[in-house]
Design an enzyme around this catalytic site. Structure first.
Site, mmCIF file in Angstrom:
data_model
loop_
_atom_site.group_PDB
_atom_site.id
_atom_site.type_symbol
_atom_site.label_atom_id
_atom_site.label_comp_id
_atom_site.label_asym_id
_atom_site.label_seq_id
_atom_site.Cartn_x
_atom_site.Cartn_y
_atom_site.Cartn_z
ATOM 1 N N GLY A 183 0.741 -1.252 0.000
ATOM 2 C CA GLY A 183 0.000 0.000 0.000
ATOM 3 C C GLY A 183 0.770 1.302 0.000
ATOM 4 N N GLY A 185 2.807 2.659 -2.298
ATOM 5 C CA GLY A 185 3.139 3.218 -3.600
ATOM 6 C C GLY A 185 2.332 4.462 -3.948
ATOM 7 C CB CYS A 188 -0.524 1.474 -4.317
ATOM 8 S SG CYS A 188 -1.246 0.039 -3.495
#
Length: 349
Positions: A183, A185, A188
């Protein structure tokens, strides 16, 4: 239900405390690393930064450009078989070694394609990235065992996970490098859509401790937005760092340059975004939601200029704490918790 009371930290929550140093210049800092991998027993020498296996950044063009500077690229998993064979065979014919990773998922078709490429390029491929969003499934761990059993000479990077227990299990299953991050990124949205995740710095620290205890390595995947974040990841124990957004927008990335209001941009999206699923799966499957977004990143020309900023920042961090070599940075790092890092009175830069 259980609540962990201990504080978990992200890169934004800390700074690195400076220490006495005998270094007089950034030129004196060696930012390469050498490893002998635990399971493959292969040796590595290079700058341990990897372009992410997203179809925007994990390109053959990026692999060639980063390879010139001693960095690595994880090729995205959607390249046709013949293009992959041609790329790896060209490396073999030129006599140049490459730290480019062949990337794949864990489906039957993924393994069949991989086996076909390996049958043609087994001497040219040394690194493989087994990549799934959720590294906590039994099927994923069994797939790592299968690849290790079928190709014992390969150096395997596998992920993603964020806790020490599964890090250890993956190394015991045959992984050499465990990819860490759920999570963090820039494109993301897993944390937003699922509520699942782990602050990246704490994940790196905890997974590195677990991996190093077994002789393995970890790759911090996601969460780095400025060069100082790489210094913090290395300081927290990361052996490798994977970058997506920081390498987006360059000539070596896939996609055309587009213009908006007189400025140039390139598209960048997560591999679980609607854009990616429409491109490779014909749309979003009825049983799932998108866990990525699409953005426009300012066009930045050749990647070499960005690499200079990134590597210069890491070198400078080493001089601030007296680390002559990158491998010394972890031992020389003391994190201090902060509530604010930057003075943004004149805006963000």
């Amino acid at each position: 239900m259980h609540i962990e009371e201990s504080v978990k930290l992200d890169f934004k929550d800390v700074l690195i405390r400076p220490k006495r140093s005998t270094l007089t210049s950034r030129l004196e800092v060696d930012i390469s690393r050498e490893f002998i991998f635990h399971n493959s027993r292969n040796s590595y020498h290079g700058i341990p930064i990897i372009a992410a296996n997203m179809d925007i950044t994990g390109t053959i063009e990026m692999a060639r450009a980063l390879g010139e500077h001693g960095l690595s690229t994880a090729l995205h998993k959607h390249y046709p078989e013949d293009e992959l064979i041609a790329f790896f065979q060209s490396l073999q014919k030129s006599g140049r070694s490459s730290t480019a990773f062949y990337s794949m998922g864990i489906g039957k078709a993924d393994y069949e394609k991989f086996a076909a490429v390996m049958a043609r390029c087994s001497d040219a491929i040394e690194y493989v990235c087994i990549d799934v969003a959720n590294g906590y499934t039994e099927g994923f761990i069994n797939f790592v065992k299968k690849v290790r059993g079928g190709f014992p000479h390969l150096t395997i990077m596998a992920g993603n996970v964020v806790t020490g227990d599964i890090t250890e299990e993956l190394i015991l299953a045959g992984a050499d490098i465990v990819k860490v991050g759920i999570g963090p990124g820039s494109v993301c949205t897993t944390r937003k859509m699922t509520g699942v995740g782990y602050p990246q710095l704490s994940a790196v620290i905890e997974c590195a401790d677990a991996a190093h205890g077994l002789g393995g390595q970890i790759c911090a995947d996601g969460g780095c937005s400025v060069p100082g974040d790489l210094a913090k990841a290395f300081g927290g124990g990361a052996d490798f760092i994977m970058l997506g957004g920081m390498l987006a927008g360059h000539d070596e990335c896939a996609g055309d340059v587009v213009e908006r209001d007189g400025k140039k941009f390139k598209r960048f999206y997560g591999m679980s975004s609607r854009a990616a699923m429409e491109k490779y799966a014909g749309g979003v499957a009825g049983y799932r939601a998108t866990e990525g977004k699409e953005v426009l990143v300012e066009y930045r020309g050749p990647v070499a200029g960005t690499l200079q900023d990134i590597l210069g920042g890491v070198r400078s961090a080493c001089t601030y704490v007296g680390a002559h070599k990158l491998k010394e940075l972890t031992k020389r790092t003391t994190f201090i918790r902060v509530t604010q890092q930057l003075n943004e009175v004149f805006g963000k830069s």
